[in-house]
Design an enzyme around this catalytic site. Sequence first.
Site, PDB file in Angstrom:
ATOM      1  N   ALA A  71       0.826  -1.207   0.000  1.00 28.46           N
ATOM      2  CA  ALA A  71       0.000   0.000   0.000  1.00 28.46           C
ATOM      3  C   ALA A  71       0.863   1.262   0.000  1.00 28.46           C
ATOM      4  CB  ALA A  71      -0.942  -0.004   1.205  1.00 28.46           C
ATOM      5  N   ALA A  74       2.221   1.620  -3.516  1.00 26.89           N
ATOM      6  CA  ALA A  74       1.140   2.030  -4.417  1.00 26.89           C
ATOM      7  C   ALA A  74       0.771   3.496  -4.208  1.00 26.89           C
ATOM      8  CB  ALA A  74      -0.090   1.142  -4.201  1.00 26.89           C
ATOM      9  N   GLU A  75       0.592   3.915  -2.967  1.00 30.80           N
ATOM     10  CA  GLU A  75       0.191   5.306  -2.723  1.00 30.80           C
ATOM     11  C   GLU A  75       1.300   6.275  -3.112  1.00 30.80           C
ATOM     12  OE1 GLU A  75      -2.181   8.223   0.269  1.00 30.80           O
ATOM     13  OE2 GLU A  75      -2.183   6.065   0.642  1.00 30.80           O
ATOM     14  N   THR A  76       2.534   5.892  -2.911  1.00 31.98           N
ATOM     15  CA  THR A  76       3.651   6.741  -3.315  1.00 31.98           C
ATOM     16  C   THR A  76       3.643   6.960  -4.825  1.00 31.98           C
ATOM     17  OG1 THR A  76       5.008   6.016  -1.448  1.00 31.98           O
ATOM     18  CG2 THR A  76       6.174   6.944  -3.353  1.00 31.98           C
ATOM     19  N   SER A  79       0.497   8.883  -6.051  1.00 35.03           N
ATOM     20  CA  SER A  79       0.552  10.286  -5.628  1.00 35.03           C
ATOM     21  C   SER A  79       1.521  11.088  -6.491  1.00 35.03           C
ATOM     22  CB  SER A  79       0.972  10.387  -4.162  1.00 35.03           C
ATOM     23  OG  SER A  79      -0.023   9.859  -3.327  1.00 35.03           O
TER      24      SER A  79
END
Length: 162
Positions: A71, A74-76, A79
């Site tokens: 996660a 993925a968020e890095t 974003s």
Amino acid sequence: MGEHHHVKFPQEVIDEYAALGVDVVAMFSAGHLGTRMGVQITEASSDRVVGTMPVEGNTQPYGLLHGGASAVLAETLGSVGAMLHGGSSKIAVGVDLNCTHHRGARSGLVTGVATPVHRGRSTATYEIVISDEDGKRVCTARLTCMLRGVNPSDEARVNTAG
């Protein structure tokens, strides 16, 4: 984020942020959490963001890659794509992250590739596919970021980050 010089940014992005006195590579890094987890962003544009993360050091008690680590990767990546889409006048803030974990990984590097699903004026959504070294899909994630205008206090934080 480690070695910043390996990140490939489009020249127009480098020029846009350089004109504002901002180190684009540092700004779009994975931050302190990403550094602790070994996240390396290797390619970045609003069309495609690629990064890697070692499995070692990011496992759960059974020795498998921790879902939370997937996660974070993925968020890095999503974003960074959203920030590049929004440009220097916007800040991307994650508002929804969904991760489906397909298989475990016990060693090596995982690679995430973020591609846009939707790029609007106020939101951007990216699909992130995380694969192991054999190219097998470990996780599929979807991140939606809200794009909001930059406030003077945001600029102060960005320019002093690092």
